[in-house]
Write a protein that holds these residues in place. Structure first.
Motif, PDB file in Angstrom:
ATOM      1  N   ILE A 165       8.248   4.328  -3.334  1.00 35.13           N
ATOM      2  CA  ILE A 165       7.610   3.013  -3.281  1.00 35.13           C
ATOM      3  C   ILE A 165       8.525   1.941  -3.851  1.00 35.13           C
ATOM      4  CG2 ILE A 165       5.655   1.643  -4.086  1.00 35.13           C
ATOM      5  CD1 ILE A 165       4.005   4.227  -4.115  1.00 35.13           C
ATOM      6  N   ALA A 166       9.259   2.290  -4.896  1.00 33.82           N
ATOM      7  CA  ALA A 166      10.128   1.321  -5.565  1.00 33.82           C
ATOM      8  C   ALA A 166      11.426   1.048  -4.809  1.00 33.82           C
ATOM      9  CB  ALA A 166      10.454   1.814  -6.981  1.00 33.82           C
TER      10      ALA A 166
ATOM     11  N   GLU B 243       1.808  -0.192  -9.662  1.00 36.10           N
ATOM     12  CA  GLU B 243       0.653  -1.012  -9.282  1.00 36.10           C
ATOM     13  C   GLU B 243       0.243  -0.724  -7.841  1.00 36.10           C
ATOM     14  OE1 GLU B 243       1.476  -5.117  -9.934  1.00 36.10           O
ATOM     15  OE2 GLU B 243       2.007  -4.835 -12.052  1.00 36.10           O
ATOM     16  N   TRP B 244       1.225  -0.662  -6.945  1.00 38.22           N
ATOM     17  CA  TRP B 244       0.900  -0.429  -5.539  1.00 38.22           C
ATOM     18  C   TRP B 244       0.459   1.008  -5.298  1.00 38.22           C
ATOM     19  CZ3 TRP B 244      -0.531  -3.101  -1.581  1.00 38.22           C
ATOM     20  CH2 TRP B 244      -0.287  -4.477  -1.572  1.00 38.22           C
TER      21      TRP B 244
ATOM     22  N   LEU C 168      -2.807   6.461  -4.796  1.00 38.19           N
ATOM     23  CA  LEU C 168      -1.841   7.520  -5.087  1.00 38.19           C
ATOM     24  C   LEU C 168      -1.475   7.594  -6.568  1.00 38.19           C
ATOM     25  CD1 LEU C 168       0.630   7.060  -2.076  1.00 38.19           C
ATOM     26  CD2 LEU C 168      -1.246   8.704  -2.275  1.00 38.19           C
ATOM     27  N   LYS C 169      -2.288   7.022  -7.428  1.00 35.15           N
ATOM     28  CA  LYS C 169      -1.963   6.938  -8.847  1.00 35.15           C
ATOM     29  C   LYS C 169      -1.660   8.296  -9.462  1.00 35.15           C
ATOM     30  CE  LYS C 169      -3.740   5.276 -13.289  1.00 35.15           C
ATOM     31  NZ  LYS C 169      -4.867   4.584 -13.976  1.00 35.15           N
TER      32      LYS C 169
ATOM     33  N   THR D 180       4.872  -3.710  -1.089  1.00 35.14           N
ATOM     34  CA  THR D 180       5.333  -4.061  -2.429  1.00 35.14           C
ATOM     35  C   THR D 180       6.319  -5.229  -2.414  1.00 35.14           C
ATOM     36  OG1 THR D 180       6.136  -3.102  -4.511  1.00 35.14           O
ATOM     37  CG2 THR D 180       7.324  -2.504  -2.516  1.00 35.14           C
ATOM     38  N   THR D 181       6.928  -5.492  -1.257  1.00 34.48           N
ATOM     39  CA  THR D 181       7.850  -6.629  -1.135  1.00 34.48           C
ATOM     40  C   THR D 181       7.132  -7.912  -0.733  1.00 34.48           C
ATOM     41  OG1 THR D 181       8.322  -6.121   1.194  1.00 34.48           O
ATOM     42  CG2 THR D 181       9.733  -5.075  -0.472  1.00 34.48           C
ATOM     43  N   ALA D 182       5.798  -7.855  -0.599  1.00 32.70           N
ATOM     44  CA  ALA D 182       4.990  -9.017  -0.196  1.00 32.70           C
ATOM     45  C   ALA D 182       5.539  -9.659   1.080  1.00 32.70           C
ATOM     46  CB  ALA D 182       4.930 -10.046  -1.316  1.00 32.70           C
ATOM     47  N   PRO D 183       5.622  -8.898   2.179  1.00 36.04           N
ATOM     48  CA  PRO D 183       6.187  -9.445   3.421  1.00 36.04           C
ATOM     49  C   PRO D 183       5.298 -10.515   4.034  1.00 36.04           C
ATOM     50  CG  PRO D 183       5.168  -7.333   3.859  1.00 36.04           C
ATOM     51  CD  PRO D 183       5.129  -7.518   2.369  1.00 36.04           C
TER      52      PRO D 183
END
Length: 238
Positions: free
Chosen positions: A95-96, A115-116, A122-123, A148-151
């Motif tokens: 994710i990162a 956070e995402w 999927l925590k 996560t990149t806020a596209p």
């Protein structure tokens, strides 16, 4: 600072492969506000059109233009494939990854990834190998990695194919939330119920051409072409 990469304008845009036209010519303008479902029979060109708009396919004729420079537009969009691409890393690291390659520091990128991961359910799996996830969980990972990149825009190719009802409902909720937070959704789907539930407009492709388009409710209530009506009835289009 570029405020928006929209509209996306296609004029006579085509994708050809080995002398065969897969898509086009397409004339289309996508604005910033809406969620769009791309539908049509198998082989109509839905995936090729998505890839053309995102830049994964070369435009072999006509033009595909964003309102911002191409380099800016590329950084402000994301793509989720029908079969997620999974790296040999933990869920958290997957994710990162897009944040890391954009130069974000490790601490902050991991915080956002956590956070995402939690947002998509999927925590409890963030430290697990990504390859061990189920099909629905892998699709959630792919969505988290993209969002996560806020596209400004997220392209999706059949994101719920082969998933059960529970996983489909969870993924549609993620997409609806992303759309309400400002991400433009453009999705190819074979699921007409899904198109009704989460899209505001429909693009109907047939034989590589944009055969019909319109607001979702209007399209399903009264398609304007015989081909679209036949498709919605479940007829086989040749």
């Amino acid at each position: 600072m570029v405020d928006t990469i929209f509209p996306l304008v296609l004029r006579g845009a085509c994708v050809r492969r080995r002398g065969t036209t897969l898509v086009g010519p397409i004339d289309l303008e996508l604005g910033a506000c809406a969620s769009t479902a791309i539908i049509g029979p198998n082989g109509a060109g839905k995936t090729s059109l998505l890839r053309l708009m995102h830049g994964l396919e070369r435009c072999d004729g006509g033009t595909v233009d964003w309102s911002s420079p191409a380099a800016v537009a590329r950084k402000r969009q994301a793509f989720v494939f029908q079969t997620p691409i999974i790296m040999r890393r933990t869920v958290l690291e997957c994710i990162a990854y897009p944040l890391a390659i954009r130069g974000m520091g490790k601490k902050r990128s991991r915080e956002l990834a956590e956070e995402w991961g939690e947002r998509v359910g999927l925590k409890s799996m963030l430290r697990n190998p990504a390859g061990a996830l189920s099909g629905g969980e892998k699709q959630k990972l792919a969505l988290a990695r993209a969002l996560t990149t806020a596209p400004d825009v997220l392209f999706l190719d059949e994101p719920c194919a082969n998933l059960d009802g529970r996983a489909t409902k969870e993924i549609e909720k993620i997409l609806s939330d992303a759309c309400s937070e400002g991400t433009r959704i453009v999705m190819a789907t074979h699921d007409m119920g899904q198109a009704r539930r989460i899209s505001e407009e429909v693009l109907f492709l047939y034989k590589g051409r944009l055969h019909e388009s319109g607001r979702t409710n209007n399209f399903f209530a009264a398609p304007s072409t015989a081909e679209a009506a036949a498709f919605l009835r479940g007829d086989i289009l040749l």
